[in-house]
Write an enzyme that holds these catalytic residues in place. Structure first.
Site: not given
Length: 247
Positions: A9, A15, A21, A60, A87, A182
């Site tokens: 992403h 970020n 995250t 995202r 992720e 991710h």
């Protein structure tokens, strides 16, 4: 020749703030949306016409995919979303600033949490409001399937079955697929495809919104891979990702 493009992403809000995250559902920044559009333009210029796309259930990645497909005039193709492409879950680290955490615990420890293969951060408690059990999108999943923390090994163990049984198998019917996900879920796939060791994968950093092309023969055997874009720019992006976890 069959191709799958793996795409991390674009830049997210965390970020930008250099925060862990994981499964926290943060949005793209304006820069992240622009990165996704640029990736779409690059893919279109290189003649890609995807027939199906895959993404996680985190916004995202979903929004990155939407921006790419819009630029390519491919908004209409089927898209499949799966939590298995999420992720890596960073447990109790989620929301913490990486540099501040490195200043507290040391660069080496943060590198282990971020990039080691089999060491997971401290887990969330079951009552933590960040527990995915409290998120409606995961209602259909069992408690055993929902992590409170993950190592890369844990993330690979949930991602690879989806990759092998769903995404890769769909190459039998399609010639070009796009996977927007991710850094760590994609690292697990890349590790498998390129036969990267558990030690060496810790040094591999995936830049945001840089299309990574994987080519396969008609028997679905991996042939080669390459990034689209300027090699020097991609190298600098990789270095920037690596430096996020340093004090």
């Amino acid at each position: 020749m069959k191709k799958i493009v793996l795409l991390r992403h674009g830049q997210s809000a965390w970020n930008l703030e250099n925060r862990f995250t994981g499964w926290t559902d943060v949005d793209l920044t304006p820069q992240g949306a622009e990165e996704a559009k640029q990736a779409g333009s690059l893919l279109k210029q290189n003649g890609f016409v995807f027939e199906k796309a895959y993404t996680s259930v985190l916004k995202r990645a979903i929004k990155t995919l939407n921006e790419v497909l819009d630029v390519m005039d491919l908004d209409w193709i089927p898209v499949e979303k799966s939590w298995q492409l999420n992720e890596k879950h960073y447990g109790a680290l989620q929301g913490l600033n990486k540099a501040e955490t490195a200043a507290k615990y040391g660069n080496e420890q943060v590198h282990i949490w971020r990039r080691s293969y089999d060491v997971a951060p401290d887990a969330l408690s079951a009552t933590d409001k960040r527990n995915p059990r409290l998120d409606k999108r995961y209602d259909a999943l069992s408690d055993a399937e929902l992590p409170l923390t993950e190592s890369l090994k844990d993330a690979v163990n949930r991602t690879l079955p989806y990759w092998e049984n769903t995404i890769l198998q769909s190459l039998k019917e399609h010639d070009q697929l796009l996977v927007a996900a991710h850094g760590n879920s994609l690292r697990g796939i890349i590790m498998k495809l390129q036969n990267i060791s558990e030690t060496d994968i810790s040094e591999f950093n995936l830049p945001t919104a840089a299309p990574y092309v994987f080519e396969f023969d008609d028997k679905l055997s991996y042939i080669k891979s390459y990034f689209l874009g300027d090699p020097e720019a991609i190298k600098k992006q990789m270095e920037a990702v690596a430096n996020q976890g340093k004090a």
